[in-house]
Design an enzyme around this catalytic site. Structure first.
Site, PDB file in Angstrom:
ATOM      1  N   VAL A   2       0.840  -1.197   0.000  1.00  0.00           N
ATOM      2  CA  VAL A   2       0.000   0.000   0.000  1.00  0.00           C
ATOM      3  C   VAL A   2       0.874   1.245   0.000  1.00  0.00           C
ATOM      4  CG1 VAL A   2      -1.940   1.101   1.207  1.00  0.00           C
ATOM      5  CG2 VAL A   2      -1.496  -1.324   1.550  1.00  0.00           C
ATOM      6  N   HIS A   3       0.412   2.328  -0.622  1.00  0.00           N
ATOM      7  CA  HIS A   3       1.168   3.583  -0.489  1.00  0.00           C
ATOM      8  C   HIS A   3       0.296   4.807  -0.222  1.00  0.00           C
ATOM      9  CE1 HIS A   3       0.248   3.514  -4.799  1.00  0.00           C
ATOM     10  NE2 HIS A   3       0.384   4.813  -4.784  1.00  0.00           N
ATOM     11  N   ARG A  42      -3.836   4.946 -16.205  1.00  0.00           N
ATOM     12  CA  ARG A  42      -2.781   4.213 -16.907  1.00  0.00           C
ATOM     13  C   ARG A  42      -3.378   3.034 -17.681  1.00  0.00           C
ATOM     14  NH1 ARG A  42       0.350   2.531 -12.749  1.00  0.00           N
ATOM     15  NH2 ARG A  42       0.596   4.278 -11.356  1.00  0.00           N
ATOM     16  N   TYR A  80       7.728   2.478  -9.485  1.00  0.00           N
ATOM     17  CA  TYR A  80       6.971   1.825 -10.549  1.00  0.00           C
ATOM     18  C   TYR A  80       7.911   1.203 -11.588  1.00  0.00           C
ATOM     19  CZ  TYR A  80       3.530   1.062 -14.182  1.00  0.00           C
ATOM     20  OH  TYR A  80       2.736   0.484 -15.132  1.00  0.00           O
ATOM     21  N   LYS A 108       8.479  -7.300 -25.711  1.00  0.00           N
ATOM     22  CA  LYS A 108       8.784  -7.061 -24.289  1.00  0.00           C
ATOM     23  C   LYS A 108      10.152  -7.609 -23.897  1.00  0.00           C
ATOM     24  CE  LYS A 108       4.235  -6.542 -22.159  1.00  0.00           C
ATOM     25  NZ  LYS A 108       3.243  -7.113 -21.258  1.00  0.00           N
ATOM     26  N   GLU A 147       6.424  -8.368 -13.362  1.00  0.00           N
ATOM     27  CA  GLU A 147       5.595  -8.936 -14.424  1.00  0.00           C
ATOM     28  C   GLU A 147       6.177 -10.213 -15.029  1.00  0.00           C
ATOM     29  OE1 GLU A 147       4.244  -6.086 -17.254  1.00  0.00           O
ATOM     30  OE2 GLU A 147       3.119  -4.980 -15.746  1.00  0.00           O
ATOM     31  N   GLU A 191      -1.113 -15.811 -13.974  1.00  0.00           N
ATOM     32  CA  GLU A 191      -0.802 -15.623 -15.393  1.00  0.00           C
ATOM     33  C   GLU A 191       0.646 -16.038 -15.643  1.00  0.00           C
ATOM     34  OE1 GLU A 191      -1.178 -11.573 -16.662  1.00  0.00           O
ATOM     35  OE2 GLU A 191      -0.587 -12.038 -18.721  1.00  0.00           O
ATOM     36  N   ARG A 227      13.030  -5.824 -21.886  1.00  0.00           N
ATOM     37  CA  ARG A 227      12.912  -5.655 -20.442  1.00  0.00           C
ATOM     38  C   ARG A 227      13.895  -6.533 -19.670  1.00  0.00           C
ATOM     39  NH1 ARG A 227       6.573  -5.226 -18.885  1.00  0.00           N
ATOM     40  NH2 ARG A 227       6.074  -3.411 -20.147  1.00  0.00           N
TER      41      ARG A 227
END
Ligand SMILES: *[C@@H]1O[C@H](CO)[C@@H](O)[C@H](O)[C@H]1NC(C)=O
Ligand SMILES: *[C@@H]1O[C@H](CO)[C@@H](O)[C@H](O)[C@H]1NC(C)=O
Ligand SMILES: *[C@@H]1O[C@H](CO)[C@@H](O)[C@H](O)[C@H]1NC(C)=O
Ligand SMILES: *[C@@H]1O[C@H](CO)[C@@H](O)[C@H](O)[C@H]1NC(C)=O
Length: 432
Positions: free
Chosen positions: A130-131, A380, A188, A252, A321, A244, A255
């Site tokens: 949480v932020h 976003r 992030y 991608k 991810e 997932e 990354r």
């Protein structure tokens, strides 16, 4: 009846008596189908209009059925400034209200006993990262709270002081809710997001509660199922994990092929190429949210191959991810599947999290669409749910959905929490 059961029942009755004293005015007000014994036993735990939340102006029954008029009314209300203001609970309220924990738990209607033996025998572990938005966090905690479960809360190191104080105060009211031992500044797309969950995993694994499954949440998630329903879906997994885990698409791959670093609180590429992953592990893609058994967490904390993978992943982009998705396909990890792409699982097929991405929205039956259009608004490119999304969401198999925001649409959360509580208590009403 065993002594344990007897004493629990006594405790339960005592809690009910104390609770019903507090809610006495409710008992005097007759309702349709009013049954005094029924009301005395559990109704004080229902969320009712007498809780004097401003959201009661809406008709949740009609909203959950997808009735146009009720949804439009909710939408208008949720964009009304005065209404939003009346719903908002400041951080200071929580700091003050939690000074008397007993009163706080009763007035906020936290469940203080397991609702069934089945749930008591199947404790769950949650990591909550949480932020901001304390009210979101508290409503989420209240929705998933059960005394047999265990909850680790990671509050961002850069969070406002009042947020840290309020959340610390809330957690201190519960023996099974604790703040993570070491909190970090989460950025992030960068490694600390993963490390926050890892720190909670270590603390949860270290606790004496022998929980069966682990789930991670952020402050803007909300459950779509009751604790009993979650337990039943997890038992039905028979030790498998549900997250997932898919082929990493070409676009991608940068990354994990380019080294990254944090500069001025932002992640950026260094231009240096990274080495191959350790043990030639195939890198798969997924998302940050997982439903995994205890053995998976043990592997994350103890397996040497995973330690090497973790070290290797620390300078990648958005490791949240792909790390969990990759671990899910490592042979020998409890509940994992083979790396072969026939075992790929999409976010839609996994039960971990329901997220509506803007570019996948569209009318039913259209070839490109994955889900109906968002009734709220996008942040976003992710749908922040509106009340109009509820009917569809509750038809899905996912345990949790993301994102909710009480500041944007308080009615979506209000109707959902009310629905879940009613559903959770329904079997108890029938028991006597
Ligand atoms: C709420 O909606 C339901 C379903 O349409 C309806 O039966 C009920 O009368 C409504 N309640 C109120 C208070 O308007
Ligand atoms: C703090 O809580 C007490 C009772 O719990 C209440 O009387 C008081 O008004 C509250 N103070 C603030 C600033 O909200
Ligand atoms: C976390 O902190 C608590 C209290 O300070 C301590 O008892 C516990 O051993 C710590 N756990 C870990 C894994 O460091
Ligand atoms: C918890 O962590 C502490 C400190 O790291 C360690 O000494 C202890 O053995 C751990 N307890 C369990 C149950 O793993």
């Amino acid at each position: 009846m065993s002594l344990l059961k007897k004493s629990r029942l006594l405790l339960l009755k005592l809690t009910v008596v104390l609770g019903s004293l507090w809610i006495l005015p409710l008992l005097i007000r007759p309702q349709t189908g009013w049954d005094p014994t029924y009301t005395l036993r559990y109704s004080w735990l229902e969320y009712t209009d007498a809780d004097s939340s401003p959201e009661k102006a809406c008709n949740c029954t009609a909203i959950m059925r997808g009735e146009r008029e009720a949804i439009d009314q909710a939408k208008i209300l949720s964009i009304t400034k005065d209404f939003r203001k009346s719903v908002h609970i400041p951080d200071e309220y929580y700091i003050n209200a939690t000074q008397d924990c007993r009163k706080f738990k009763i007035s906020r209607k936290y469940l203080t006993f397991p609702l069934s033996q089945e749930e008591e025998d199947f404790p769950l572990a949650y990591s909550m990262v949480v932020h901001h938005k304390v009210q979101n966090f508290e409503r989420l905690l209240r929705a998933i709270y059960a005394p047999q479960n265990i909850y680790c809360v990671h509050v961002d190191k850069k969070a406002k002081a009042s947020v840290v104080s309020a959340i610390t105060a809330i957690t201190s009211c519960f023996p099974n809710v604790f703040m993570v031992n070491q909190s970090l500044t989460v950025i992030y797309g960068a490694w600390p997001r993963v490390q926050a969950d890892l720190n909670c995993m270590a603390d949860l694994y270290n606790s004496t509660t022998k929980w069966k499954y682990f789930m991670n949440l952020c402050g803007q998630d909300f459950p779509l199922k009751t604790n009993l329903e979650i337990v039943r879906m997890l038992r039905w997994l028979k030790g498998k994990n549900s997250l997932e885990s898919e082929k990493l698409p070409e676009e991608k791959k940068w990354r994990v092929k380019i080294s990254h670093q944090i500069v001025d609180g932002k992640i950026q590429g260094t231009g240096r190429a990274k080495e191959q992953p350790p043990f030639n592990l195939p890198i798969l893609v997924g998302n940050a949210y997982i439903v995994v058994n205890r053995g998976y967490i043990r592997s994350v904390l103890e397996d040497k191959r995973i330690h090497a993978l973790i070290e290797w992943a620390k300078d990648t982009y958005s490791p949240d991810e792909f790390l969990w998705a990759t671990i899910q396909r490592i042979p020998g990890v409890p509940g994992s599947t083979w790396p072969n792409h026939k075992y790929d699982v999409t976010d839609i097929n996994a039960i971990a999290r329901l997220v509506k991405w803007q570019w996948h929205e569209g009318p039913q039956g259209s070839l490109g669409a994955v889900y109906p259009a968002c009734h709220g608004n996008h942040v976003r490119q992710i749908c922040v749910y509106g009340a109009g999304d509820l009917q569809w969401m509750l038809e899905q198999h996912h345990l949790f959905a993301n994102k909710f925001d009480i500041d944007k649409d308080p009615i979506a959360v209000y109707c959902l929490e009310k629905y879940l509580r009613q559903k959770a208590l329904a079997p108890l009403h029938k028991m006597y």
